[in-house]
Design a protein around this motif. Structure first.
Motif, PDB file in Angstrom:
ATOM      1  N   ARG A  85       0.823  -1.186  -0.106  1.00 28.99           N
ATOM      2  CA  ARG A  85       0.119   0.148   0.098  1.00 28.99           C
ATOM      3  C   ARG A  85       0.958   1.223  -0.155  1.00 28.99           C
ATOM      4  NH1 ARG A  85      -1.558  -3.074   3.701  1.00 28.99           N
ATOM      5  NH2 ARG A  85      -0.614  -1.727   5.329  1.00 28.99           N
ATOM      6  N   SER A  86       1.927   1.113   0.856  1.00 30.58           N
ATOM      7  CA  SER A  86       2.701   2.548   1.022  1.00 30.58           C
ATOM      8  C   SER A  86       3.627   2.674  -0.341  1.00 30.58           C
ATOM      9  CB  SER A  86       3.791   2.638   1.957  1.00 30.58           C
ATOM     10  OG  SER A  86       2.826   2.023   3.308  1.00 30.58           O
TER      11      SER A  86
ATOM     12  N   ASP B   7      -2.700   6.895   2.340  1.00 29.99           N
ATOM     13  CA  ASP B   7      -2.072   5.426   2.685  1.00 29.99           C
ATOM     14  C   ASP B   7      -2.779   5.145   4.013  1.00 29.99           C
ATOM     15  OD1 ASP B   7      -0.604   3.395   2.857  1.00 29.99           O
ATOM     16  OD2 ASP B   7       1.305   4.431   3.529  1.00 29.99           O
TER      17      ASP B   7
HETATM   18 MG   LIG Z   1       2.474   0.623   4.759  1.00 34.75          MG
END
Ligand SMILES: [Mg+2]
Ligand SMILES: Nc1ncnc2c1ncn2[C@@H]1O[C@H](COP(=O)(O)OP(=O)(O)OP(=O)(O)O)[C@@H](O)[C@H]1O
Length: 284
Positions: free
Chosen positions: A126-127, A228
């Motif tokens: 995700r990041s 995020d």
């Molecule tokens: Mg992350």
């Protein structure tokens, strides 16, 4: 040092010489060959084996004012491939996701400016996707804000080498304002709001009206806002954030994500009225 220079009016040869990628003598040899054979500068350089595709991509990116960093530039983490290797496969895939999102979300209504990046489990990227996607939006000329909404294990401040402590949690607690978002000088158009000091009560903070006010305020200054989040199956934070923004991009990781947890998360998001505007099968 960042190597972003304004090369809009300069030739490819000038840019490569100015950035130390080509000697003046070699540039002259290329020009001679170019004129003799009636070739483009880049093609002549490649024919003489003095240039490669990376040189040309680099020079073109500067000619068109495309924010792009050289390997020697250590101002950001090398994980930010959209900045360091924009012409890689990952860079291309990110631009395809960007086009999809422009069609399905950002362009459809001026009020739609915020997108939450979610995935069911930890370590699915995700990041990585949120950060690199924010970069490709900024490279397209959108004024872009990346918010680290992972108040539990934040990482955007590490990727962008920023101080963590001033950030989202401080704004939600009423101790700071949007001025704590940091512009990234080497990536024009991009600002990053780190998570801030780790709070004891992330969910409660994210549920506060201050979060909505922050997004409204940010929408006045930015075209695209990307958030995020922590793993969606583990904490409710991602759902709270996505519900606030109205839209989510779902990330799953090849050979890692479990289908049932992805299905459960997407169902919960849809039940909460969140539009699923894109999906990324993250593959490294
Ligand atoms: Mg992350
Ligand atoms: N497409 C990719 N190519 C190369 N490396 C990747 C890719 N996606 C993720 N990674 C790497 O995998 C690791 C985990 O990614 P990341 O931190 O973005 O995941 P996350 O879902 O945000 O994890 P967390 O649950 O800890 O927040 C990082 O080291 C990241 O650089």
């Amino acid at each position: 040092m960042n190597t972003l220079v304004n090369g809009a009016t300069r030739s490819i040869g000038d840019i490569l010489v100015a950035t130390g990628r080509l000697t003046v003598e070699d540039a002259a040899r290329i020009t001679q060959h170019q004129q003799k054979e009636n070739l483009k500068f880049g093609d002549a350089g490649i024919a003489l084996k003095l240039l490669n595709k990376e040189h040309i991509d680099f020079a073109l990116s500067l000619q068109f004012d495309y924010a792009y960093l050289s390997d020697q530039d250590t101002s950001l983490s090398p994980e930010l491939v959209a900045a360091y290797k924009p012409f890689s496969r990952v860079g291309e895939n990110l631009r395809a996701v960007r086009s999809q999102l422009m069609l399905r979300w950002f362009n459809t209504d001026p009020a739609r400016k915020v997108l939450t990046v979610v995935s069911p489990d930890k370590g699915e990227g995700r990041s990585f996707i949120a950060a690199n996607l924010a970069i490709v939006f900024a490279q397209q000329g959108e004024r872009t804000l990346l918010i680290d909404g992972d108040l539990r294990a934040p990482r955007q401040h590490i990727l962008f080498k920023l101080v963590k402590n001033a950030g989202l949690s401080g704004i939600l607690a009423g101790r700071a304002g949007l001025e704590v978002a940091r512009p990234i000088p080497s990536l024009q158009g991009l600002c990053v709001l780190p998570a801030g000091a780790t709070p004891p009560n992330p969910q409660e903070l994210l549920g506060r009206p201050a979060f909505g006010s922050l997004l409204q305020l940010a929408a006045q200054d930015f075209d695209v806002i990307i958030i995020d989040t922590p793993a969606g199956s583990v904490y409710a934070d991602a759902e709270i954030i996505a519900a606030r923004t109205g839209a989510a991009l779902v990330v799953t990781r090849k050979n890692q994500s479990l289908l049932p947890s992805a299905v459960k998360l997407t169902r919960r998001l849809q039940d909460g009225g969140v539009a699923l505007v894109g999906a990324v099968l993250n593959d490294d």
